[in-house]
Design a protein around this motif. Structure first.
Motif, mmCIF file in Angstrom:
data_model
loop_
_atom_site.group_PDB
_atom_site.id
_atom_site.type_symbol
_atom_site.label_atom_id
_atom_site.label_comp_id
_atom_site.label_asym_id
_atom_site.label_seq_id
_atom_site.Cartn_x
_atom_site.Cartn_y
_atom_site.Cartn_z
ATOM 1 N N SER A 51 13.919 -23.810 32.783
ATOM 2 C CA SER A 51 15.044 -24.443 32.109
ATOM 3 C C SER A 51 16.084 -23.405 31.698
ATOM 4 O O SER A 51 15.754 -22.378 31.093
ATOM 5 N N VAL A 52 17.332 -23.663 32.024
ATOM 6 C CA VAL A 52 18.387 -22.716 31.657
ATOM 7 C C VAL A 52 18.594 -22.675 30.146
ATOM 8 O O VAL A 52 19.150 -21.716 29.611
ATOM 9 N N ASP A 53 18.136 -23.704 29.445
ATOM 10 C CA ASP A 53 18.307 -23.730 27.990
ATOM 11 C C ASP A 53 17.396 -22.728 27.296
ATOM 12 O O ASP A 53 17.627 -22.364 26.148
ATOM 13 N N SER A 54 16.324 -22.296 27.966
ATOM 14 C CA SER A 54 15.369 -21.385 27.334
ATOM 15 C C SER A 54 15.441 -19.986 27.939
ATOM 16 O O SER A 54 14.521 -19.201 27.795
ATOM 17 N N HIS A 55 16.561 -19.682 28.628
ATOM 18 C CA HIS A 55 16.615 -18.397 29.330
ATOM 19 C C HIS A 55 16.747 -17.223 28.372
ATOM 20 O O HIS A 55 16.327 -16.118 28.675
ATOM 21 N N LEU A 56 17.337 -17.445 27.183
ATOM 22 C CA LEU A 56 17.588 -16.355 26.243
ATOM 23 C C LEU A 56 16.524 -16.342 25.148
ATOM 24 O O LEU A 56 16.267 -17.355 24.508
ATOM 25 N N GLN A 57 15.930 -15.161 24.934
ATOM 26 C CA GLN A 57 14.836 -15.047 23.961
ATOM 27 C C GLN A 57 14.992 -13.759 23.150
ATOM 28 O O GLN A 57 15.795 -12.903 23.469
ATOM 29 N N TYR A 58 14.187 -13.658 22.080
ATOM 30 C CA TYR A 58 14.181 -12.490 21.192
ATOM 31 C C TYR A 58 15.583 -12.222 20.621
ATOM 32 O O TYR A 58 16.093 -11.106 20.653
ATOM 33 N N SER A 59 16.215 -13.238 20.076
ATOM 34 C CA SER A 59 17.602 -13.110 19.620
ATOM 35 C C SER A 59 17.690 -12.512 18.222
ATOM 36 O O SER A 59 16.850 -12.763 17.351
ATOM 37 N N ILE A 60 18.740 -11.713 18.009
ATOM 38 C CA ILE A 60 19.091 -11.158 16.696
ATOM 39 C C ILE A 60 20.581 -11.381 16.501
ATOM 40 O O ILE A 60 21.380 -11.065 17.396
ATOM 41 N N HIS A 61 20.952 -11.908 15.348
ATOM 42 C CA HIS A 61 22.381 -12.136 15.104
ATOM 43 C C HIS A 61 22.718 -11.695 13.691
ATOM 44 O O HIS A 61 22.088 -12.122 12.716
ATOM 45 N N TYR A 62 23.729 -10.802 13.598
ATOM 46 C CA TYR A 62 24.196 -10.355 12.285
ATOM 47 C C TYR A 62 25.695 -10.094 12.379
ATOM 48 O O TYR A 62 26.139 -9.291 13.203
ATOM 49 N N GLN A 63 26.481 -10.784 11.557
ATOM 50 C CA GLN A 63 27.937 -10.619 11.588
ATOM 51 C C GLN A 63 28.305 -9.272 10.982
ATOM 52 O O GLN A 63 27.984 -8.992 9.829
ATOM 53 N N TRP A 64 28.968 -8.405 11.758
ATOM 54 C CA TRP A 64 29.307 -7.077 11.240
ATOM 55 C C TRP A 64 30.811 -6.913 11.029
ATOM 56 O O TRP A 64 31.237 -5.951 10.397
ATOM 57 N N SER A 65 31.631 -7.836 11.547
ATOM 58 C CA SER A 65 33.074 -7.723 11.329
ATOM 59 C C SER A 65 33.720 -9.100 11.461
ATOM 60 O O SER A 65 33.884 -9.605 12.576
ATOM 61 N N TRP A 66 34.088 -9.698 10.327
ATOM 62 C CA TRP A 66 34.822 -10.957 10.371
ATOM 63 C C TRP A 66 36.240 -10.727 10.885
ATOM 64 O O TRP A 66 36.850 -11.599 11.509
ATOM 65 N N LEU A 67 36.780 -9.558 10.606
ATOM 66 C CA LEU A 67 38.149 -9.264 11.015
ATOM 67 C C LEU A 67 38.298 -9.301 12.537
ATOM 68 O O LEU A 67 39.235 -9.889 13.072
ATOM 69 N N MET A 68 37.333 -8.674 13.250
ATOM 70 C CA MET A 68 37.398 -8.626 14.718
ATOM 71 C C MET A 68 36.574 -9.735 15.375
ATOM 72 O O MET A 68 36.542 -9.829 16.595
ATOM 73 N N ARG A 69 35.918 -10.545 14.545
ATOM 74 C CA ARG A 69 35.040 -11.591 15.070
ATOM 75 C C ARG A 69 34.049 -11.021 16.080
ATOM 76 O O ARG A 69 33.882 -11.525 17.186
ATOM 77 N N SER A 70 33.423 -9.938 15.655
ATOM 78 C CA SER A 70 32.389 -9.306 16.470
ATOM 79 C C SER A 70 31.117 -9.247 15.647
ATOM 80 O O SER A 70 31.169 -9.197 14.414
ATOM 81 N N SER A 71 29.976 -9.273 16.307
ATOM 82 C CA SER A 71 28.705 -9.304 15.592
ATOM 83 C C SER A 71 27.659 -8.476 16.321
ATOM 84 O O SER A 71 27.798 -8.162 17.507
ATOM 85 N N ILE A 72 26.640 -8.109 15.578
ATOM 86 C CA ILE A 72 25.462 -7.501 16.195
ATOM 87 C C ILE A 72 24.647 -8.653 16.763
ATOM 88 O O ILE A 72 23.798 -9.245 16.094
ATOM 89 N N ASP A 73 24.966 -9.016 17.961
ATOM 90 C CA ASP A 73 24.373 -10.176 18.628
ATOM 91 C C ASP A 73 23.542 -9.657 19.798
ATOM 92 O O ASP A 73 24.091 -9.172 20.790
ATOM 93 N N PHE A 188 34.495 -11.872 20.287
ATOM 94 C CA PHE A 188 33.844 -11.063 21.328
ATOM 95 C C PHE A 188 32.482 -11.636 21.726
ATOM 96 O O PHE A 188 31.787 -11.049 22.559
ATOM 97 N N SER A 189 32.099 -12.742 21.112
ATOM 98 C CA SER A 189 30.816 -13.360 21.441
ATOM 99 C C SER A 189 30.764 -13.706 22.928
ATOM 100 O O SER A 189 31.726 -14.219 23.497
ATOM 101 N N LEU A 190 29.632 -13.451 23.554
ATOM 102 C CA LEU A 190 29.511 -13.668 24.991
ATOM 103 C C LEU A 190 29.767 -15.124 25.365
ATOM 104 O O LEU A 190 30.467 -15.410 26.341
ATOM 105 N N ILE A 191 29.234 -16.048 24.584
ATOM 106 C CA ILE A 191 29.433 -17.469 24.883
ATOM 107 C C ILE A 191 30.904 -17.841 24.770
ATOM 108 O O ILE A 191 31.442 -18.600 25.594
ATOM 109 N N ASP A 192 31.599 -17.302 23.767
ATOM 110 C CA ASP A 192 33.028 -17.573 23.630
ATOM 111 C C ASP A 192 33.815 -16.978 24.794
ATOM 112 O O ASP A 192 34.794 -17.577 25.265
ATOM 113 N N LEU A 193 33.401 -15.815 25.254
ATOM 114 C CA LEU A 193 34.064 -15.217 26.414
ATOM 115 C C LEU A 193 33.843 -16.066 27.662
ATOM 116 O O LEU A 193 34.742 -16.208 28.492
ATOM 117 N N TYR A 194 32.629 -16.628 27.788
ATOM 118 C CA TYR A 194 32.354 -17.513 28.927
ATOM 119 C C TYR A 194 33.260 -18.747 28.909
ATOM 120 O O TYR A 194 33.678 -19.237 29.964
#
Length: 494
Positions: A51-73, A188-194
């Motif tokens: 399933s393509v819905d389960s392709h991504l695993q071991y995720s970590i998400h932490y917002q490191w800059s609201w100004l640049m809308r970039s995160s430790i993703d 800069f989020s990958l999904i947003d870039l997609y």
């Protein structure tokens, strides 16, 4: 586990740097082996669901800059995990390969290898464009120092400066492309870039900006002129890191970023141009390797030829998909071949290092007769050579076959021209082996030559094991990456 995977080499690098003396190499090897254990545990608990819905695993998400809308993703899918495994298999072997050498500032040398491992793993697990760029640049720092400080003394400054200029300016083009994307994605989020809505002309601009960085790193013809010198004059461990792992960042980047973000550009002339350049690189690298007599240059140009086939297969598969015939064969073949190439090219560079140490020269015309005094080396060298030649039941065969099949689906003439690499590879690699192992050697030199040491035997035996195992069971890789590639290529046509 992903957090441990990233922090262990970073902390280990600092610890090794602070620890003076010969113990530093054992400490570095221990950290690298611990990394391999973590990666193996991640593989064991990985969900192989189609399933393509389960392709991504071991995720970590932490917002490191609201100004640049970039995160430790961070997170890994099957493709990312494949390159994580390749990195963590090769790094301990690369460290072990240096155990018979006397290195100045050895603690710094091993700390830089672990720092580079940290950067590489960051690239393969980044899900944020800016974070990807940061890790991409982090890998440049340690390899520049490794090549510049421990490379061949008479050429290292010129060669490392050329390498740095090429790769740094290539990276700046990628940064321009990412900033341009940010203007439309507002993130800069990958999904947003997609999900960024760009017209075809905008996609062409973004494609070439980002591809410039990848073209230099791979390298793709004609951006290859730094490669042969750097591979030749860097220390053997630097050559292994560059060819075995570092260029895989660009293969990963093409699949992770370019294909989903710029499909219209690829469907247009941009994809066709890259395929033509890649096929030129296949022929150019192979033909130059045939006439070279420097053992490290032969392997460097061989790598250029093999990388060209991977890139051509990826873009051929993407173009065929965009023409309405969905296929991920080319991408699957490229990932199988990327893993195989990492194993094989590290083995070849280590074999070349052994040859250079035994014969005190890089010129194959001055070598010969080593097989009769070093039979264990002769056997293991031949197994690795077979993998690079894509002999059936070795790791190089399946990926190369799938890549040629994908090129056949794209264009028959392109496949025929690219297929010449199979013949040319046999010519230059068997010529290398025949000269070094069975040529007429100097008896005075051969009388003082010994067979493999314990560390040399372990490194080559492990690599030979992967050559055979992945040749017999290539589905290990294909099953791992299938859902990831399915998600990427479905994004292309959606």
């Amino acid at each position: 586990m992903l957090l441990a995977l990233l922090l262990l080499p970073l902390l280990g690098s600092g610890l090794v740097f602070a620890w003076k003396g010969s113990i530093s190499k054992y400490l570095a090897l221990g950290v690298a082996v611990a990394e391999l254990v973590v990666a193996a545990l991640m593989l064991c608990s990985f969900n192989y669901s189609d399933s393509v819905d389960s392709h991504l695993q071991y995720s970590i998400h932490y917002q490191w800059s609201w100004l640049m809308r970039s995160s430790i993703d961070l997170g890994v899918d099957g493709m990312g995990l494949l390159f994580v495994l390749l990195t963590n298999i090769l790094v301990p072997l690369i460290i072990l390969s240096s155990f018979n050498e006397e290195k100045s500032y050895r603690n710094t040398f091993y700390a830089l290898i672990l720092l580079m491992q940290f950067g590489l793993l960051g690239v393969f697990s980044s899900l944020d464009g800016l974070l990807f760029y940061v890790f991409w640049e982090v890998t440049l720092i340690p390899i520049w120092f490794i090549s510049g400080l421990w490379g061949q003394e008479d050429q290292r400054l010129r060669v490392t400066t050329k390498f740095f200029v090429y790769t740094f300016f290539g990276s700046l083009f990628m940064l321009v492309g990412l900033i341009y994307l940010y203007q439309y994605a507002d993130s800069f989020s990958l999904i947003d870039l997609y999900n960024t809505d760009l017209n075809p002309n905008q996609q062409v601009f973004v494609f070439w900006m980002i591809f410039m960085a990848f073209a230099v790193k791979l390298p793709v013809f004609p951006f290859h002129t730094w490669q042969a010198d750097t591979y030749t004059y860097a220390p053997s461990q630097g050559s292994m890191l560059l060819s075995g792992i570092m260029l895989k960042m660009a293969i990963f980047g093409v699949l992770r970023y370019l294909i989903p973000i710029t499909p219209d550009a690829i469907a247009g002339c941009s994809g066709e141009i890259v395929i033509v350049l890649s096929v030129c690189g296949i022929l150019y690298g192979a033909l130059i390797a045939i006439v070279k007599t420097d053992v490290k240059r032969i392997i460097a140009y061989s790598s250029l030829s093999h990388v060209g086939l991977m890139v051509a297969g990826i873009f051929a598969s993407a173009v065929v998909t965009l023409r309405g015939n969905f296929t991920i064969e080319g991408a699957e073949g490229a990932l199988v071949q990327a893993f195989a190439h990492g194993i094989n090219v590290v083995g070849l560079f280590y074999c070349s290092d052994i040859l250079i140490k035994r014969f005190k020269t890089r010129d194959i015309r001055e070598m010969g007769g080593l097989a009769k005094v070093a039979p264990k080396f002769a056997v293991l060298f031949m197994i690795i050579l077979f993998g690079s030649m894509a002999v059936p039941l070795t790791n190089g065969f399946v990926g190369e076959f799938i890549l040629l099949k994908s090129l056949f689906d794209y264009n028959t003439l392109t496949m025929i021209i690219a297929g010449l690499t199979v013949i040319f590879a046999a010519v230059y690699l068997l010529r290398l082996y025949a000269k070094a192992m069975f040529g007429e050697g100097d008896e005075a030199v051969l009388s003082g030559v010994k067979d493999l040491s314990t560390s040399e035997f372990i490194v080559l035996a492990v690599l030979a094991f992967f050559v055979i195992t992945l040749g017999v069971y290539p589905s290990i890789i294909i099953d791992l990456v299938h859902s990831s590639l399915k998600f990427i290529y479905l994004s292309v046509i959606s």
